[in-house]
Design an enzyme around this catalytic site. Sequence first.
Site, PDB file in Angstrom:
ATOM      1  NE  ARG A 265      -7.349  -8.603   0.181  1.00  0.00           N
ATOM      2  CZ  ARG A 265      -6.888  -7.825  -0.788  1.00  0.00           C
ATOM      3  NH1 ARG A 265      -5.886  -6.998  -0.567  1.00  0.00           N
ATOM      4  NH2 ARG A 265      -7.446  -7.868  -1.986  1.00  0.00           N
TER       5      ARG A 265
ATOM      6  CE  LYS B 164      -4.323  -2.084   1.247  1.00  0.00           C
ATOM      7  NZ  LYS B 164      -5.348  -2.407   2.218  1.00  0.00           N
TER       8      LYS B 164
HETATM    9  N1  HH2 Z   1      -7.353  -4.120   0.660  1.00  0.00           N
HETATM   10  C1  HH2 Z   1      -7.660  -4.096  -0.653  1.00  0.00           C
HETATM   11  C2  HH2 Z   1      -8.714  -4.870  -1.152  1.00  0.00           C
HETATM   12  N2  HH2 Z   1      -9.414  -5.695  -0.347  1.00  0.00           N
HETATM   13  N3  HH2 Z   1      -9.804  -6.595   1.807  1.00  0.00           N
HETATM   14  C3  HH2 Z   1      -9.507  -6.651   3.114  1.00  0.00           C
HETATM   15  N4  HH2 Z   1     -10.197  -7.466   3.936  1.00  0.00           N
HETATM   16  N5  HH2 Z   1      -8.513  -5.885   3.650  1.00  0.00           N
HETATM   17  C4  HH2 Z   1      -7.766  -5.025   2.885  1.00  0.00           C
HETATM   18  O1  HH2 Z   1      -6.883  -4.333   3.444  1.00  0.00           O
HETATM   19  C5  HH2 Z   1      -8.055  -4.937   1.499  1.00  0.00           C
HETATM   20  C6  HH2 Z   1      -9.096  -5.752   0.973  1.00  0.00           C
HETATM   21  C7  HH2 Z   1      -6.886  -3.210  -1.576  1.00  0.00           C
HETATM   22  O2  HH2 Z   1      -5.764  -3.859  -2.076  1.00  0.00           O
HETATM   23  P1  HH2 Z   1      -5.662  -4.587  -3.502  1.00  0.00           P
HETATM   24  O3  HH2 Z   1      -6.660  -5.693  -3.618  1.00  0.00           O
HETATM   25  O4  HH2 Z   1      -4.269  -5.016  -3.692  1.00  0.00           O
HETATM   26  O5  HH2 Z   1      -5.945  -3.475  -4.569  1.00  0.00           O
HETATM   27  P2  HH2 Z   1      -7.242  -3.037  -5.377  1.00  0.00           P
HETATM   28  O6  HH2 Z   1      -8.329  -2.732  -4.419  1.00  0.00           O
HETATM   29  O7  HH2 Z   1      -6.778  -1.836  -6.157  1.00  0.00           O
HETATM   30  O8  HH2 Z   1      -7.632  -4.174  -6.275  1.00  0.00           O
END
Ligand code: HH2
Length: 275
Positions: free
Chosen positions: A242, A206
């Site tokens: 995660r 992040k």
């Molecule tokens: N962060 C993201 C998405 N889903 N779910 C949970 N439970 N906790 C988190 O911190 C979380 C999540 C954001 O990260 P990422 O999936 O890598 O990116 P994007 O939302 O741009 O697909």
Amino acid sequence: MGVLNVTPDSFSDGGRFLDAPAAVEHAELLLAEGADIVDVGGESTRPGAEPVSADEEIARVEPVLAGLRERAPGAHVSIDTSKLAVARAAIALGAELVNDVTAFRGDPELASLVADTGVECCLMHMRGEPRTMQREPRYDDVVEDVKAFLAERLAFAISQGIDEQRVLLDPGIGFGKTIAHNLELLRRLDELLALGRPIVIGTSRKSFLGRLGLAERDPDARLPGTIATNVLAYERGASVFRVHDVAEVGDALAVAAATLRGRWTTRSPARTARS
Ligand code: HH2
């Protein structure tokens, strides 16, 4: 929990796994690296992201879930969605956990689906919605506010018939929070244990991590910060991590567990690059 984003615009791996066979292959890699859960998402929730329709989200994740069921039948799959129709389609294809970053505020009926199907759910704290969440986030006391929110959402889930034992909670690092908020949540993460449910933590790659080190780094190169924050979260009681980099974070957590809990298994020296 290994991250698998089947999206064109996710902040670190957007566009890499839009092709279903490539996504399934990556999921197999995450599992081989030691992931217990693969979290499949068809909509980016990065700051400023535009929402996508349920049909589009289903079209992205369905072939991946079907492929996973065929190639890795025993895998524990989670669906990262806030939409009832997407969750329903994913559960039909074997998903056993609904990871809802809106904690059932996006689609309250999602709670009934989780209750009726008996799957697990992860309820996350987010201030506002992805499009606007980073506009001057403010809290009285970020940890107390997040804790109160999660307690209320947990009570809502139970009121909808969800077994409390099937609920995981997540403070939502980076979702409507400044750098100071993210750091305070990590520093005082143990205060969330009083909620009585496993804590999920998502710091992987992040942006705040890229702004704390000596050099601004692209998302793929935020691994040192990802490892540091996951180890700190483990020490403070988090139990689900995660991450995109399963092998590297898994190794760091194994060392942390060996040090803090006295639990370890050794690998034969021949298999390690350096002893
Ligand atoms: N962060 C993201 C998405 N889903 N779910 C949970 N439970 N906790 C988190 O911190 C979380 C999540 C954001 O990260 P990422 O999936 O890598 O990116 P994007 O939302 O741009 O697909």
